[in-house]
Design an enzyme around this catalytic site. Structure first.
Site, short mmCIF file in Angstrom:
data_model
loop_
_atom_site.label_atom_id
_atom_site.label_comp_id
_atom_site.label_asym_id
_atom_site.label_seq_id
_atom_site.Cartn_x
_atom_site.Cartn_y
_atom_site.Cartn_z
N CYS A 16 23.21 34.30 36.25
CA CYS A 16 21.81 34.20 36.66
C CYS A 16 21.21 32.89 36.16
O CYS A 16 21.51 32.44 35.06
CB CYS A 16 20.95 35.35 36.17
N GLU A 56 41.27 33.03 42.16
CA GLU A 56 39.82 32.86 42.08
C GLU A 56 39.21 32.29 43.36
O GLU A 56 38.15 32.73 43.80
CB GLU A 56 39.58 31.88 40.93
N GLU A 87 47.38 29.77 34.31
CA GLU A 87 46.17 29.09 34.77
C GLU A 87 46.24 28.83 36.28
O GLU A 87 45.25 28.99 37.00
CB GLU A 87 45.99 27.78 33.98
N LYS A 111 29.59 30.93 37.16
CA LYS A 111 30.19 29.95 36.26
C LYS A 111 30.07 30.31 34.79
O LYS A 111 31.03 30.26 34.05
CB LYS A 111 29.53 28.59 36.53
N TRP A 126 23.20 36.91 39.65
CA TRP A 126 24.58 37.43 39.64
C TRP A 126 24.44 38.89 39.22
O TRP A 126 24.10 39.18 38.08
CB TRP A 126 25.44 36.64 38.67
N ASN A 177 17.58 36.68 32.68
CA ASN A 177 19.03 36.43 32.64
C ASN A 177 19.58 37.21 31.46
O ASN A 177 19.11 37.03 30.34
CB ASN A 177 19.26 34.92 32.46
N GLY A 178 20.57 38.08 31.71
CA GLY A 178 21.16 38.85 30.61
C GLY A 178 21.26 40.32 30.97
O GLY A 178 21.19 40.68 32.15
N LYS A 203 43.64 30.15 39.06
CA LYS A 203 42.93 29.24 39.97
C LYS A 203 43.12 29.68 41.41
O LYS A 203 42.18 29.74 42.19
CB LYS A 203 43.48 27.83 39.76
N ARG A 208 25.43 29.60 38.60
CA ARG A 208 25.32 30.69 37.64
C ARG A 208 25.26 32.07 38.31
O ARG A 208 25.24 33.10 37.63
CB ARG A 208 24.07 30.50 36.78
N HIS A 216 63.47 41.07 34.43
CA HIS A 216 63.06 42.30 33.73
C HIS A 216 62.06 43.11 34.56
O HIS A 216 61.40 43.99 34.02
CB HIS A 216 62.48 41.95 32.36
O1 M6R Z 1 32.58 28.58 29.72
P1 M6R Z 1 33.88 29.20 29.26
O2 M6R Z 1 34.99 28.20 29.18
O3 M6R Z 1 33.74 29.97 27.99
O4 M6R Z 1 34.25 30.21 30.41
C1 M6R Z 1 35.36 31.05 30.31
C2 M6R Z 1 35.73 31.64 31.65
O5 M6R Z 1 34.67 32.38 32.17
C3 M6R Z 1 36.11 30.56 32.66
O6 M6R Z 1 37.12 29.73 32.19
C4 M6R Z 1 36.58 31.20 33.99
O7 M6R Z 1 37.77 31.89 33.78
C5 M6R Z 1 36.71 30.16 35.08
N1 M6R Z 1 36.03 30.61 36.26
C6 M6R Z 1 38.11 29.87 35.46
O8 M6R Z 1 38.20 28.92 36.48
#
Ligand code: M6R
Length: 605
Positions: A2, A485, A478, A600, A75, A99-100, A482, A27, A501
């Site tokens: 948010c 996501e 990672e 984000k 969000w 926000n929260g 990616k 956000r 395994h």
């Molecule tokens: O701001 P941060 O690095 O603490 O955020 C952690 C995760 O939310 C962030 O890396 C998330 O996994 C990304 N969307 C990955 O691309």
């Protein structure tokens, strides 16, 4: 999660609110809304389901005008994305954005219902506005807000307006970020100062528990004990263009291509000859680093993967033992602290709720010290850690983290070199490798056209496996994150040795396998794993060192990666994998920068 923006000025602030919301959209982007106090001192609200552009279009049909207003991009946590759940929420003459999360909202909701308040949304936020309203006596807005927030449990940032005070906004920071923007005879509130760069460069970053009372001319801050206090005014050196897409189609692509410069910035002024400047980690680092015997890393998502890479580096090159844990697990677990352990958090935003909670828990425990490696200078993690190192990636707007990860890795290798040096080892080879990162990134970015072509052979699949060995295993994790996501393709990552395994059972013509194949001490073993897939008719997509003798066939696609120093191979191999995920998502027509269901900055647990 948010985004909040507010403005109190002597001009129409609606365009400022909408522009700010667009910049805060990373956000959260499932609905947006704003409320202003118009020239007749009435609250005028407009809310729309969907992205901020829907709200902007709505404002063309229903123009609003006012000198004081608050706005929000959401969000969803409590209540589905919908217009009725969109902020601002109103109770009588009061309006708020939030926000929260309010954890005790169920109990508060039923108390307020007993008092006759009617709820028109499913949100926890509506509880706050009715609660403030229930405290609203003798037109004392400050007392009403102070009284109400004492009853709230959870994390929140709030902006509140009331039509009785057409030139006033109250803001509260308690667990979620809130920043004041200072203009000429105007004041602003925001969740991220990037949203206000078009109107000011001057900011006050509120502390936990602060409440601020703003008019165009005056600002008054009260700390968590209700005492008047002044916080320092900081001037941002960020240019507005840094948070724009420039000539790129997406922020993500721009951010991928910024990585050579970003990693150079991470290193700038932190290396002198064959030495890491230990003071880069904070004034106390010189005393604390020689005492470190163990490192506990805690982070979430991509930052957690950076921590996993660092474990290989710290143990191999600095002979410092290291554990890495996901913050949401660490914070609720009974953990044992080894003597002389440094607690290290990693985060792009510095506001991730679980990582922050883990740090706060660690500060109550017997750790040697706390260090954060973070991209946001004024973030909670930086402020609450004893030591810190800024990654200096610049604003990262794409929800999928790219340059933040690369700069975290660069910073973690710098940290490894620093610990090696402090503990009496020769860090020269590490420092040589560090200095090579920006140029190697530039070289590997030239593979983009080949990767784009390879993506066309892949985008029809719905599931995939990623394999890596050793330090490339976290890079496989990672790369899988990616891809899922932004492309919504189901992806899992395994250490290649684990294939037989269990996951090998999945391999057939519909389960492609993506393998990271640098020319390191594990290459022969990895190539055996590749053969195991090939023998079972699996489709292979290899990111392989150009010197390795593998030949492209009908079922084997290869990106030949220029040979790279093994120390920095995880940093370099990650980059073609980012480009691969990007191109697959674009081919599928997805919203690359704002993938569905995500946001984000994850400021709620
Ligand atoms: O701001 P941060 O690095 O603490 O955020 C952690 C995760 O939310 C962030 O890396 C998330 O996994 C990304 N969307 C990955 O691309």
């Amino acid at each position: 999660m948010c985004g909040i923006i507010g403005a109190v000025a002597n001009r129409n602030i609606v365009p400022i609110l909408v522009d700010g919301l667009k910049r805060l959209e990373y956000r959260g982007y499932d609905s947006a809304g704003l409320v202003v106090i118009d020239q007749h001192d009435q609250l005028q609200r407009l809310r729309r389901m969907g992205k901020v552009q829907e709200l902007a279009d709505g404002l063309v049909a229903t123009p609003l005008n006012g000198h004081t207003g608050i706005a929000h991009t959401r969000w969803a946590t409590h209540g589905a994305p919908s217009e009725r759940n969109a902020h601002p929420h109103i109770s009588g003459d009061l309006a708020i954005v939030h926000n929260g999360i309010i954890e005790n909202y169920v109990a508060l909701r039923s108390q307020l219902q007993t008092k006759g308040y009617e709820f028109t949304s499913d949100t926890d936020t509506e509880v706050i506005v009715h609660l403030i309203h229930s405290y609203w006596k003798n037109n004392d807005l400050l007392a009403a807000v102070q009284g109400a927030i004492k009853e709230l449990q959870g994390a929140f940032a709030l902006a509140i307006i009331v039509k009785h005070y057409p030139q006033r906004i109250i803001g509260v920071r308690q667990g979620s970020p809130l920043i004041i923007g200072i203009g000429k005879n105007e004041h602003f509130l925001t969740s991220d100062h990037l949203a206000l760069l078009s109107v000011t460069q001057q900011f006050i970053f509120l502390e936990e528990g602060d409440l601020v009372d703003l008019t165009p001319e005056k600002l008054m801050i009260y700390d968590c004990d209700g005492k008047k206090i002044m916080r320092p005014i900081k001037t941002s050196d960020l240019a507005q263009e840094q948070a724009t897409k420039g000539d790129y189609q997406h922020f993500m692509l721009k951010e991928i291509f910024e990585q050579a410069v970003a990693s150079a910035q991470t290193l700038e002024g932190r290396l002198a000859g064959n030495h890491v400047l230990i003071s880069a980690f904070g004034t106390k680092a010189e005393v604390l680093f020689p005492k470190i015997k163990h490192v506990q890393i805690v982070a979430c998502g991509t930052s957690y993967h950076a921590g996993l890479v660092a474990r290989y580096w710290l143990e191999q090159y600095a002979q410092i033992s290291c554990q890495v844990e996901i913050a949401s697990e660490f914070r609720y677990r009974d953990n044992v602290v080894q003597p002389d352990t440094l607690f290290l958090t990693l985060s792009q935003s510095g506001e991730t709720a679980d990582t922050l909670a883990a740090l706060r828990k660690a500060k109550e425990q017997n750790y040697l010290s706390t260090l954060t490696i973070c991209n946001k200078p004024e973030s909670s993690l930086i402020r609450e850690s004893e030591l810190s190192l800024l990654t200096r990636a610049g604003p990262e707007m794409g929800v999928a983290s790219t340059k933040a990860f690369t700069t975290q890795l660069t910073a973690l290798l710098l940290f490894t070199a620093c610990l090696a040096q402090v503990h009496g080892q020769d860090a020269t080879t590490l420092i040589t490798a560090l200095r090579a990162i920006p140029e190697q990134i530039k070289t590997v970015l030239q593979l983009d056209p080949d990767i784009k072509k390879m993506a066309t052979h892949f985008s029809r699949f719905r599931d995939t496996l990623f394999l890596g060995r050793g330090v490339e295993y976290p890079i496989a994790l990672e790369a899988a994150l990616k891809l899922k996501e932004i492309s919504y393709i189901h992806a899992e990552a395994y250490p290649a040795g684990e294939l037989k395994h269990g996951p090998l059972a999945l391999v057939d013509e519909n389960m492609p396998v993506i393998v990271i194949v640098p020319n390191d001490h594990l290459v022969e073993k990895l190539l055996s794993n590749v053969q195991e897939v090939n023998a079972r008719g699996g489709r292979l997509f290899l990111f392989a060192d150009q010197s390795i003798n593998v030949v492209a066939e009908k079922n084997i696609h290869i990106i030949k990666v220029p040979t790279v120093n093994a120390i920095i191979a995880p940093i370099i191999y990650n980059i073609p994998l980012q480009l691969f995920a990007y191109h697959v998502a674009v081919l599928l027509g997805n919203d690359v920068d704002q993938p569905r269901n995500l946001a984000k900055s994850v400021t709620v647990e």
